[in-house]
Design a protein around this motif. Structure first.
Motif, PDB file in Angstrom:
ATOM      1  N   ARG A 109      10.222 -27.275  35.485  1.00  0.00           N
ATOM      2  CA  ARG A 109      10.494 -28.110  36.648  1.00  0.00           C
ATOM      3  C   ARG A 109      11.185 -27.181  37.834  1.00  0.00           C
ATOM      4  O   ARG A 109      10.754 -27.198  38.926  1.00  0.00           O
ATOM      5  CB  ARG A 109      11.117 -29.404  36.286  1.00  0.00           C
ATOM      6  CG  ARG A 109      10.549 -29.973  35.605  1.00  0.00           C
ATOM      7  CD  ARG A 109       9.385 -31.089  35.834  1.00  0.00           C
ATOM      8  NE  ARG A 109       8.853 -31.700  34.947  1.00  0.00           N
ATOM      9  CZ  ARG A 109       7.860 -32.192  34.974  1.00  0.00           C
ATOM     10  NH1 ARG A 109       7.062 -32.173  36.140  1.00  0.00           N
ATOM     11  NH2 ARG A 109       7.261 -33.137  33.960  1.00  0.00           N
ATOM     12  N   ALA A 110      12.162 -26.564  37.660  1.00  0.00           N
ATOM     13  CA  ALA A 110      12.889 -25.737  38.621  1.00  0.00           C
ATOM     14  C   ALA A 110      11.911 -24.685  38.980  1.00  0.00           C
ATOM     15  O   ALA A 110      11.815 -24.227  40.475  1.00  0.00           O
ATOM     16  CB  ALA A 110      14.028 -25.050  37.913  1.00  0.00           C
ATOM     17  N   ARG A 111      10.923 -23.978  38.063  1.00  0.00           N
ATOM     18  CA  ARG A 111      10.458 -23.062  38.496  1.00  0.00           C
ATOM     19  C   ARG A 111       9.090 -23.668  39.318  1.00  0.00           C
ATOM     20  O   ARG A 111       8.739 -22.956  40.476  1.00  0.00           O
ATOM     21  CB  ARG A 111       9.534 -22.559  37.138  1.00  0.00           C
ATOM     22  CG  ARG A 111       8.687 -20.971  37.597  1.00  0.00           C
ATOM     23  CD  ARG A 111       8.368 -20.548  36.255  1.00  0.00           C
ATOM     24  NE  ARG A 111       7.346 -19.414  36.508  1.00  0.00           N
ATOM     25  CZ  ARG A 111       5.897 -19.484  36.447  1.00  0.00           C
ATOM     26  NH1 ARG A 111       5.600 -20.757  36.350  1.00  0.00           N
ATOM     27  NH2 ARG A 111       5.232 -18.681  36.755  1.00  0.00           N
ATOM     28  N   THR A 112       8.602 -24.672  39.122  1.00  0.00           N
ATOM     29  CA  THR A 112       7.584 -25.462  39.886  1.00  0.00           C
ATOM     30  C   THR A 112       7.938 -25.802  41.242  1.00  0.00           C
ATOM     31  O   THR A 112       7.282 -25.489  42.392  1.00  0.00           O
ATOM     32  CB  THR A 112       7.141 -26.867  39.296  1.00  0.00           C
ATOM     33  OG1 THR A 112       6.671 -26.522  37.977  1.00  0.00           O
ATOM     34  CG2 THR A 112       6.267 -27.671  39.828  1.00  0.00           C
ATOM     35  N   ILE A 168      17.591 -30.392  39.544  1.00  0.00           N
ATOM     36  CA  ILE A 168      17.445 -31.203  38.115  1.00  0.00           C
ATOM     37  C   ILE A 168      18.404 -30.519  37.177  1.00  0.00           C
ATOM     38  O   ILE A 168      19.159 -29.446  37.382  1.00  0.00           O
ATOM     39  CB  ILE A 168      16.047 -30.303  37.588  1.00  0.00           C
ATOM     40  CG1 ILE A 168      15.110 -30.500  38.865  1.00  0.00           C
ATOM     41  CG2 ILE A 168      15.765 -30.882  36.439  1.00  0.00           C
ATOM     42  CD1 ILE A 168      13.717 -29.477  38.663  1.00  0.00           C
ATOM     43  N   ALA A 169      18.901 -31.601  36.708  1.00  0.00           N
ATOM     44  CA  ALA A 169      20.108 -31.366  35.725  1.00  0.00           C
ATOM     45  C   ALA A 169      20.086 -31.995  34.460  1.00  0.00           C
ATOM     46  O   ALA A 169      19.437 -32.924  34.441  1.00  0.00           O
ATOM     47  CB  ALA A 169      21.486 -31.638  36.434  1.00  0.00           C
ATOM     48  N   MET A 170      20.437 -31.429  33.202  1.00  0.00           N
ATOM     49  CA  MET A 170      20.472 -32.035  32.018  1.00  0.00           C
ATOM     50  C   MET A 170      21.684 -32.898  31.832  1.00  0.00           C
ATOM     51  O   MET A 170      22.780 -32.802  32.611  1.00  0.00           O
ATOM     52  CB  MET A 170      20.264 -30.998  30.877  1.00  0.00           C
ATOM     53  CG  MET A 170      21.311 -29.991  30.781  1.00  0.00           C
ATOM     54  SD  MET A 170      20.831 -28.825  29.724  1.00  0.00           S
ATOM     55  CE  MET A 170      20.405 -29.496  27.920  1.00  0.00           C
ATOM     56  N   LEU A 184      19.184 -36.135  45.969  1.00  0.00           N
ATOM     57  CA  LEU A 184      18.706 -36.636  44.433  1.00  0.00           C
ATOM     58  C   LEU A 184      18.922 -35.767  43.534  1.00  0.00           C
ATOM     59  O   LEU A 184      18.765 -34.393  43.507  1.00  0.00           O
ATOM     60  CB  LEU A 184      17.024 -36.627  44.857  1.00  0.00           C
ATOM     61  CG  LEU A 184      16.379 -37.313  43.600  1.00  0.00           C
ATOM     62  CD1 LEU A 184      16.633 -38.886  43.326  1.00  0.00           C
ATOM     63  CD2 LEU A 184      14.911 -37.044  44.131  1.00  0.00           C
ATOM     64  N   VAL A 185      19.325 -36.210  42.084  1.00  0.00           N
ATOM     65  CA  VAL A 185      19.255 -35.496  40.922  1.00  0.00           C
ATOM     66  C   VAL A 185      18.399 -36.158  40.041  1.00  0.00           C
ATOM     67  O   VAL A 185      18.558 -37.078  39.762  1.00  0.00           O
ATOM     68  CB  VAL A 185      20.925 -35.662  40.459  1.00  0.00           C
ATOM     69  CG1 VAL A 185      20.736 -34.641  39.284  1.00  0.00           C
ATOM     70  CG2 VAL A 185      21.941 -35.079  41.469  1.00  0.00           C
ATOM     71  N   LEU A 186      17.520 -34.946  39.520  1.00  0.00           N
ATOM     72  CA  LEU A 186      16.546 -35.323  38.573  1.00  0.00           C
ATOM     73  C   LEU A 186      16.954 -34.983  36.954  1.00  0.00           C
ATOM     74  O   LEU A 186      17.529 -33.858  37.019  1.00  0.00           O
ATOM     75  CB  LEU A 186      15.141 -34.914  39.029  1.00  0.00           C
ATOM     76  CG  LEU A 186      14.567 -35.086  40.153  1.00  0.00           C
ATOM     77  CD1 LEU A 186      13.418 -34.130  40.317  1.00  0.00           C
ATOM     78  CD2 LEU A 186      14.129 -36.610  40.186  1.00  0.00           C
ATOM     79  N   VAL A 187      16.926 -35.853  36.139  1.00  0.00           N
ATOM     80  CA  VAL A 187      17.709 -35.606  34.851  1.00  0.00           C
ATOM     81  C   VAL A 187      16.422 -35.961  33.740  1.00  0.00           C
ATOM     82  O   VAL A 187      15.836 -36.889  33.507  1.00  0.00           O
ATOM     83  CB  VAL A 187      18.711 -36.457  34.395  1.00  0.00           C
ATOM     84  CG1 VAL A 187      19.303 -36.259  33.094  1.00  0.00           C
ATOM     85  CG2 VAL A 187      20.032 -36.326  35.582  1.00  0.00           C
ATOM     86  N   PRO A 188      16.020 -34.770  33.013  1.00  0.00           N
ATOM     87  CA  PRO A 188      14.943 -35.047  31.974  1.00  0.00           C
ATOM     88  C   PRO A 188      15.556 -35.483  30.865  1.00  0.00           C
ATOM     89  O   PRO A 188      16.762 -35.003  30.406  1.00  0.00           O
ATOM     90  CB  PRO A 188      14.346 -33.678  31.995  1.00  0.00           C
ATOM     91  CG  PRO A 188      15.370 -32.663  32.068  1.00  0.00           C
ATOM     92  CD  PRO A 188      16.355 -33.392  33.484  1.00  0.00           C
TER      93      PRO A 188
END
Length: 336
Positions: free
Chosen positions: A161-164, A16-18, A205-209
């Motif tokens: 999200r990282a903690r989840t 997960i990355a911003m 996969l990279v998830l970006v909020p």
């Protein structure tokens, strides 16, 4: 519909990355005259549209989006997890010239002779520099005033999200992502107007909020190693004016019992948030929010835990029950 099959290796490599640049790109789409943004963005969109229309430095972006509004990695480099948009713009400026030529030819097939595209084919370094300057002008005029609040919202989202992911696993992460994403192991489905399928093991996969994701869920496929999927971070309501936010808190039983301030704090805790994150969303001073949280924690309706240097607050089962009984709100899946 987009179907992404993820094997164990890809799931383990998911991160997960911003990406402030991706938020800026989605904000561009919301500012287009054809769009009718929903309420969290309405205070923002008027001045932003003035920047889009009147700042001539944005011409490279206007030209590219006018002929193809989709996404290419020429427009959006791979997310690296930075909070500094200028670091991402430096990556854009440094894009391999051969890659620029190939992707422009692919994305704008049939338009290669158009004057606005010619620089990308004849002098890619200068064209990418001009595009980065256009992004910088858009950022400074339309995004930078909001970035301190946006940054806290996105950083909160990344940490939660990282903690989840770390404590509950990938199933919990994907299941709680958002309504347009469906996870049925081993396939992640994205509701989009395009049709595409990706086999297991092809890419990680990279998830970006993002704060400006409304109506513009992106997925980027040009990168041969990475699939980037953007999703809506909680807290877009922080873009509203504080006065509007305060006026929207109804005088109900919860407010009468706890006071409007504490009731508003309790309602906002659909997921873990910091004091500053709550203050941003509610338009209140951090000291006021801290006082409310202390009282709520003492009453057993809120709990706190530390992640690094940040302290996160969330509802206890008692707090959820209180909301359900007195406010009639389904808070377990609440997304701002």
């Amino acid at each position: 519909m987009i179907r992404i099959e993820l094997d164990e290796g890809a799931l383990g490599a998911t991160r997960i990355a911003m990406s402030p640049l991706r938020d800026a790109f989605c904000a561009l789409h919301l500012a287009l005259p054809s769009r009718n943004p929903s309420w969290p963005y309405q205070e923002w969109v008027g001045p932003a549209r003035e920047v889009w229309r009147e700042d001539d430095r944005l011409r490279p972006l206007r030209d590219l989006l006018a002929h193809r509004p989709g996404v290419s990695d020429v427009l959006l480099p791979r997310p690296v997890g930075t909070a500094d948009v200028y670091e991402e713009l430096d990556l854009l400026r440094a894009t391999d010239p051969a890659l620029v030529r190939a992707r422009i030819a692919d994305c704008y097939a049939g338009l290669e002779d158009a004057p606005f595209l010619r620089p990308y084919l004849t002098d890619p370094e200068a064209a990418c520099a001009a595009l980065a300057d256009a992004y910088a002008a858009w950022w400074e005029g339309a995004i930078a005033p909001y970035w301190p609040v946006m940054r806290r919202l996105v950083e909160d989202e990344v940490l939660v999200r990282a903690r989840t992911f770390a404590t509950e696993g990938i199933d919990a992460l994907f299941t709680g992502l958002e309504a347009r994403v469906r996870w049925q192991r081993p396939v992640l489905e994205l509701t989009k107007w395009v049709e595409a399928e990706y086999a297991a093991g092809e890419r990680r996969l990279v998830l970006v909020p993002m704060v400006f994701a409304e109506g513009c869920r992106l997925y980027s496929t040009d990168d041969p190693e990475v699939l980037t999927v953007n999703f809506q971070a909680r807290g877009a309501a922080a873009l509203r004016e504080g006065a509007e936010r305060a006026a929207s808190v109804a005088e109900d039983r919860l407010g009468l019992l706890l006071g409007r301030g504490r009731a508003a704090v309790l309602r906002e805790l659909g997921g873990p948030l910091t004091t500053q994150g709550l203050a941003d969303r509610l338009g209140l001073a951090p000291s006021t929010v801290s006082e409310h949280l202390s009282l709520l924690a003492g009453a057993g309706v809120v709990t706190r835990h530390r992640v690094g240097r940040s302290v996160y607050y969330q509802l206890t089962d008692t707090g959820r029950s209180l909301l359900a009984l007195l406010a009639g709100e389904g808070v377990l899946g609440a997304i701002a």
